[in-house]
Design a protein around this motif. Sequence first.
Motif, mmCIF file in Angstrom:
data_model
loop_
_atom_site.group_PDB
_atom_site.id
_atom_site.type_symbol
_atom_site.label_atom_id
_atom_site.label_comp_id
_atom_site.label_asym_id
_atom_site.label_seq_id
_atom_site.Cartn_x
_atom_site.Cartn_y
_atom_site.Cartn_z
ATOM 1 N N ARG A 179 50.300 31.594 105.251
ATOM 2 C CA ARG A 179 50.642 31.038 103.936
ATOM 3 C C ARG A 179 50.435 32.086 102.843
ATOM 4 N N ASN A 195 60.901 25.621 103.040
ATOM 5 C CA ASN A 195 60.484 26.427 104.180
ATOM 6 C C ASN A 195 60.059 27.823 103.713
ATOM 7 N N VAL A 196 59.709 28.691 104.665
ATOM 8 C CA VAL A 196 59.174 30.007 104.333
ATOM 9 C C VAL A 196 60.111 30.787 103.422
ATOM 10 N N LEU A 227 56.499 37.714 109.279
ATOM 11 C CA LEU A 227 57.005 36.343 109.222
ATOM 12 C C LEU A 227 58.345 36.174 109.934
ATOM 13 N N VAL A 280 53.247 34.532 102.862
ATOM 14 C CA VAL A 280 54.446 33.995 102.204
ATOM 15 C C VAL A 280 54.303 34.137 100.688
ATOM 16 N N LEU A 329 51.989 26.512 109.117
ATOM 17 C CA LEU A 329 51.511 27.892 109.037
ATOM 18 C C LEU A 329 49.996 27.945 108.955
ATOM 19 N N GLU A 387 61.188 31.738 109.670
ATOM 20 C CA GLU A 387 62.008 31.520 108.482
ATOM 21 C C GLU A 387 62.102 30.047 108.095
#
Length: 297
Positions: free
Chosen positions: A173, A125-126, A157, A176, A168, A161
């Motif tokens: 992206r 995940n993020v 963001l 991130v 996304l 989370e």
Amino acid sequence: MPPSSTSTAMAPSSSSVSSAATAPAVAGEKPPLLELVNLWKRFGDGPAQVTAVSNVNLKIREGEFVCLVGPSGCGKSTLFNMVGGLLPADDDGSILMHGRPMADGALLGKVSFMPQRDLLFAWRNVVDNAILGLEVEGTPKAAARARALEMLPDFGLKGFEKHYPHQLSGGMRQRVALMRTFLFERDMILLDEPFGALDALTRAMMQRWLLDIWARYRRTVLFITHDIDEAIFLGDRVVVMTSRPGTIKCDEVIELPRPRDAGIVTSPEFIEIKRRLLGAIEEEARKSFVSTTGGAG
């Protein structure tokens, strides 16, 4: 968290050309964060040998945002890979960080590097994608996650989370991936066309956002782009490389006020800088075209 902070070919005025790459250090002055001295890179041997980068000399001071532009195939990515420690420089020259020569392999881990693609892992995940560099470095996962959660709002963001890459947008992206780069706290950040795959509107938004993040964290940035408007908008300096073998053609100081907004691209000062830099790049692009086509029109 770091504290917040708010000779071209076209014969520019003397104030527009940076002396940072050539001026001697003043007694007691801090050395440049990064210095490239007579840097070369050749591939192959004998008649098939290709010189990608030749005699590059460049100084980058702490906190500067320097953009690197040039015609396709001029050696920008090769230069990046040497600064990032992914390629050894030839014996002719050297790379210095804080005034200290970096031997082969010593640059690995000394800089943060973001390539053109975001390279997010689909199964993370993020937050888990963002802390990957910290985990590899050996930071305990709980501590890494705490640092990432603190930084999420700055990168737009918060609330995402637990989202995965497929959930996304392209711009998210990239944020991130940039957050992962900033979390891996190094003095210098290398960004290789991070917005190249985005649509024009998202790209413009990401440029303004990146300047805000840079002002807040004040890291030193070396940024590759093919977009001359992007280079002028973002940079303190724009360094133009020649056609292959790539070396420094000109180093232009961008004396536009900060903070910068979208309207600055229509200012007479911006347009004049763009005219000079486009002239330098187009001259090198023509040389490259002639060398690969034998002059065919």
